[in-house]
Design a protein around this motif. Structure first.
Motif, PDB file in Angstrom:
ATOM      1  N   ARG A   6       0.790  -1.255  -0.034  1.00 31.27           N
ATOM      2  CA  ARG A   6       0.077  -0.042   0.048  1.00 31.27           C
ATOM      3  C   ARG A   6       0.837   1.240  -0.068  1.00 31.27           C
ATOM      4  NH1 ARG A   6      -3.930  -2.247   4.470  1.00 31.27           N
ATOM      5  NH2 ARG A   6      -5.894  -2.869   3.011  1.00 31.27           N
ATOM      6  N   TRP A  14       0.428   2.037  -5.539  1.00 36.95           N
ATOM      7  CA  TRP A  14      -0.552   1.167  -4.943  1.00 36.95           C
ATOM      8  C   TRP A  14      -1.823   1.399  -5.875  1.00 36.95           C
ATOM      9  CZ3 TRP A  14      -1.960  -3.305  -3.708  1.00 36.95           C
ATOM     10  CH2 TRP A  14      -2.921  -3.767  -3.057  1.00 36.95           C
ATOM     11  N   ARG A  18      -3.288  -1.563  -7.694  1.00 36.05           N
ATOM     12  CA  ARG A  18      -4.694  -2.210  -7.066  1.00 36.05           C
ATOM     13  C   ARG A  18      -5.772  -2.377  -8.347  1.00 36.05           C
ATOM     14  NH1 ARG A  18      -6.732   2.270  -4.223  1.00 36.05           N
ATOM     15  NH2 ARG A  18      -7.436   2.656  -6.214  1.00 36.05           N
ATOM     16  N   ALA A  53      -4.022  -5.945   2.550  1.00 37.78           N
ATOM     17  CA  ALA A  53      -4.120  -5.301   1.327  1.00 37.78           C
ATOM     18  C   ALA A  53      -5.240  -5.785   0.244  1.00 37.78           C
ATOM     19  CB  ALA A  53      -2.830  -5.406   0.585  1.00 37.78           C
ATOM     20  N   ASP A  56      -8.573  -4.266  -0.121  1.00 36.68           N
ATOM     21  CA  ASP A  56      -8.713  -3.151  -1.037  1.00 36.68           C
ATOM     22  C   ASP A  56      -9.028  -3.460  -2.418  1.00 36.68           C
ATOM     23  OD1 ASP A  56      -7.453  -1.635   1.099  1.00 36.68           O
ATOM     24  OD2 ASP A  56      -5.708  -1.053  -0.098  1.00 36.68           O
TER      25      ASP A  56
END
Length: 134
Positions: A6, A14, A18, A53, A56
């Protein structure tokens, strides 16, 4: 991903990483959590810190735990041997002070680990655990 994912600011910060992972999940790519343990700034034992993580990406804590256990074993083609708490299968266990499906941070503070049928308490020196019990 590791526990620093992150805070990544290099070639793939990130938010970009992501978004790529979301696309992969939407395309049906099977993901298995890992930690890159042993590389600089990622010591052994940091694996449970990396799991949050995955929240997310829209996964629930229970979904992350399933991905790190059952789905990982299936991806490695050893689901017939381990990955679930099923009679006849091999399993290492941890006990944590609460319900990890409500907060993955609990996985970072195990109060008991059972590996290969042998209990290990985090506050007990290894030599004390090796003593035979009466």
């Amino acid at each position: 991903m590791n526990h620093l994912a992150r805070s990544a600011t290099g070639r793939l910060p990130w938010p970009v990483r992501r978004d790529h992972l979301w696309l992969m999940l939407d395309a049906g790519v099977r993901m298995v959590p890992g930690s890159n343990s042993g590389i600089p700034h990622t010591p052994p034992g940091s694996y449970p810190h990396s799991l949050s993580a995955y929240l997310d990406l829209g996964l629930t804590p229970a979904g992350v735990i399933d991905m790190a256990t059952r789905l990982a074993a299936d991806a490695l083609r050893i689901g017939h041997l381990t990955g679930t708490l099923t009679a006849g299968l091999s399993a290492d266990l941890i006990a944590v002070p609460g319900d990890p499906t409500r907060g993955l941070d609990l996985l970072t503070t195990p109060i008991l680990t059972v590996a290969d049928g042998h209990p290990h308490h985090p506050d007990t020196p290894p030599e004390a655990e090796e003593q035979p019990r009466p």
